[in-house]
Design a protein around this motif. Structure first.
Motif, mmCIF file in Angstrom:
data_model
loop_
_atom_site.group_PDB
_atom_site.id
_atom_site.type_symbol
_atom_site.label_atom_id
_atom_site.label_comp_id
_atom_site.label_asym_id
_atom_site.label_seq_id
_atom_site.Cartn_x
_atom_site.Cartn_y
_atom_site.Cartn_z
ATOM 1 N N HIS A 1 33.665 -41.730 -15.707
ATOM 2 C CA HIS A 1 32.358 -42.308 -15.428
ATOM 3 C C HIS A 1 32.268 -42.935 -14.038
ATOM 4 C CE1 HIS A 1 31.556 -41.557 -19.635
ATOM 5 N NE2 HIS A 1 30.298 -41.824 -19.398
ATOM 6 N N GLU A 2 33.393 -43.431 -13.501
ATOM 7 C CA GLU A 2 33.364 -44.040 -12.174
ATOM 8 C C GLU A 2 33.403 -42.987 -11.075
ATOM 9 O OE1 GLU A 2 36.518 -46.879 -12.195
ATOM 10 O OE2 GLU A 2 35.275 -48.404 -13.144
ATOM 11 N N THR B 1 26.493 -44.143 -10.856
ATOM 12 C CA THR B 1 26.558 -44.900 -12.097
ATOM 13 C C THR B 1 27.154 -46.283 -11.857
ATOM 14 O OG1 THR B 1 28.743 -44.052 -12.662
ATOM 15 C CG2 THR B 1 26.842 -42.837 -13.522
ATOM 16 N N VAL B 2 26.701 -47.224 -12.636
ATOM 17 C CA VAL B 2 27.278 -48.560 -12.631
ATOM 18 C C VAL B 2 28.591 -48.477 -13.390
ATOM 19 C CG1 VAL B 2 26.933 -50.925 -13.446
ATOM 20 C CG2 VAL B 2 24.992 -49.609 -12.579
ATOM 21 N N ALA B 3 29.592 -49.185 -12.938
ATOM 22 C CA ALA B 3 30.918 -49.117 -13.565
ATOM 23 C C ALA B 3 30.849 -49.537 -15.036
ATOM 24 C CB ALA B 3 31.895 -50.000 -12.811
ATOM 25 N N TRP B 4 31.593 -48.828 -15.865
ATOM 26 C CA TRP B 4 31.712 -49.159 -17.280
ATOM 27 C C TRP B 4 32.759 -50.240 -17.452
ATOM 28 C CZ3 TRP B 4 28.770 -47.285 -21.253
ATOM 29 C CH2 TRP B 4 27.920 -46.235 -20.940
ATOM 30 N N GLN B 5 32.509 -51.150 -18.372
ATOM 31 C CA GLN B 5 33.426 -52.248 -18.654
ATOM 32 C C GLN B 5 33.907 -52.135 -20.102
ATOM 33 O OE1 GLN B 5 31.777 -56.112 -17.864
ATOM 34 N NE2 GLN B 5 33.398 -57.169 -18.955
ATOM 35 N N PHE C 1 24.428 -56.153 -20.577
ATOM 36 C CA PHE C 1 24.577 -54.704 -20.570
ATOM 37 C C PHE C 1 23.274 -53.996 -20.901
ATOM 38 C CE2 PHE C 1 28.527 -56.764 -21.539
ATOM 39 C CZ PHE C 1 29.375 -56.192 -20.611
ATOM 40 N N ASP D 1 26.169 -41.796 -24.643
ATOM 41 C CA ASP D 1 25.832 -43.132 -24.165
ATOM 42 C C ASP D 1 24.496 -43.498 -24.805
ATOM 43 O OD1 ASP D 1 27.990 -42.594 -22.548
ATOM 44 O OD2 ASP D 1 26.818 -42.345 -20.721
ATOM 45 N N TYR E 1 32.613 -49.449 -24.668
ATOM 46 C CA TYR E 1 32.377 -49.690 -23.245
ATOM 47 C C TYR E 1 30.911 -50.030 -23.035
ATOM 48 C CZ TYR E 1 36.843 -47.360 -22.485
ATOM 49 O OH TYR E 1 38.165 -47.022 -22.519
ATOM 50 N N ARG F 1 27.792 -50.997 -19.877
ATOM 51 C CA ARG F 1 27.419 -51.092 -18.458
ATOM 52 C C ARG F 1 26.016 -51.625 -18.353
ATOM 53 N NH1 ARG F 1 26.079 -44.990 -16.359
ATOM 54 N NH2 ARG F 1 24.628 -44.543 -17.976
#
Length: 143
Positions: A32-33, A38-42, A67, A110, A141, A143
């Motif tokens: 995903h990164e 895209t905004v980074a997944w956490q 999120f 997602d 995860y 984001r």
């Protein structure tokens, strides 16, 4: 000479640290990164599914941030989830996914959280259906 040695040592340490990070990196996050749009997944949490209990949960808490969307990844054997529910810190909840079956390494689509603004998540709960042998884990995860 000392400056040159210090610079070489710093570069060597950086390369060594980077190599260690790559071996422990999560393929989901790396995939995903890879896209700059895209905004980074956490990583929000992981739970080992237990089909002997009626509800499995991951406590997230407001300290993780706010999120817009979530995604789930299964690690281990095949597992069926009867209900995925997201609870927000404002006391509201959201039925995120209908019944879903995931295989090892598979991720859910997602899914966006309701509302126009990012939301603080209190917890995510899962009602397990059929769980294969072993101890499958669901990784969440956001984001």
């Amino acid at each position: 000479m000392t400056t040159r040695l210090s610079a070489s040592l710093m570069i060597a340490l950086a390369l060594f640290a980077g190599a260690g990070c790559q071996s422990d990196s999560d393929p989901f996050v790396a995939h995903h990164e890879a896209s700059p749009s895209t905004v980074a997944w956490q990583h929000l949490g992981t739970v080992t599914l237990d089909d002997q209990v009626s509800l499995n949960k991951i406590d997230v808490g407001p300290f993780k941030g706010k999120f817009h969307s979530l995604s789930l990844v299964l690690r281990g054997t095949t597992a069926e989830l009867k209900e995925v529910k997201v609870y927000f810190t404002d006391g509201k909840s959201f039925n995120a996914l209908p019944d879903i079956t995931l295989d090892n390494g598979q991720q859910s689509a997602d899914f966006d959280l309701p509302g126009d603004s990012p939301r603080e998540i209190d917890k995510v709960t899962f009602k397990p259906g059929l769980v294969g042998t072993g101890s499958p884990k669901i990784v969440v995860y956001g984001r």
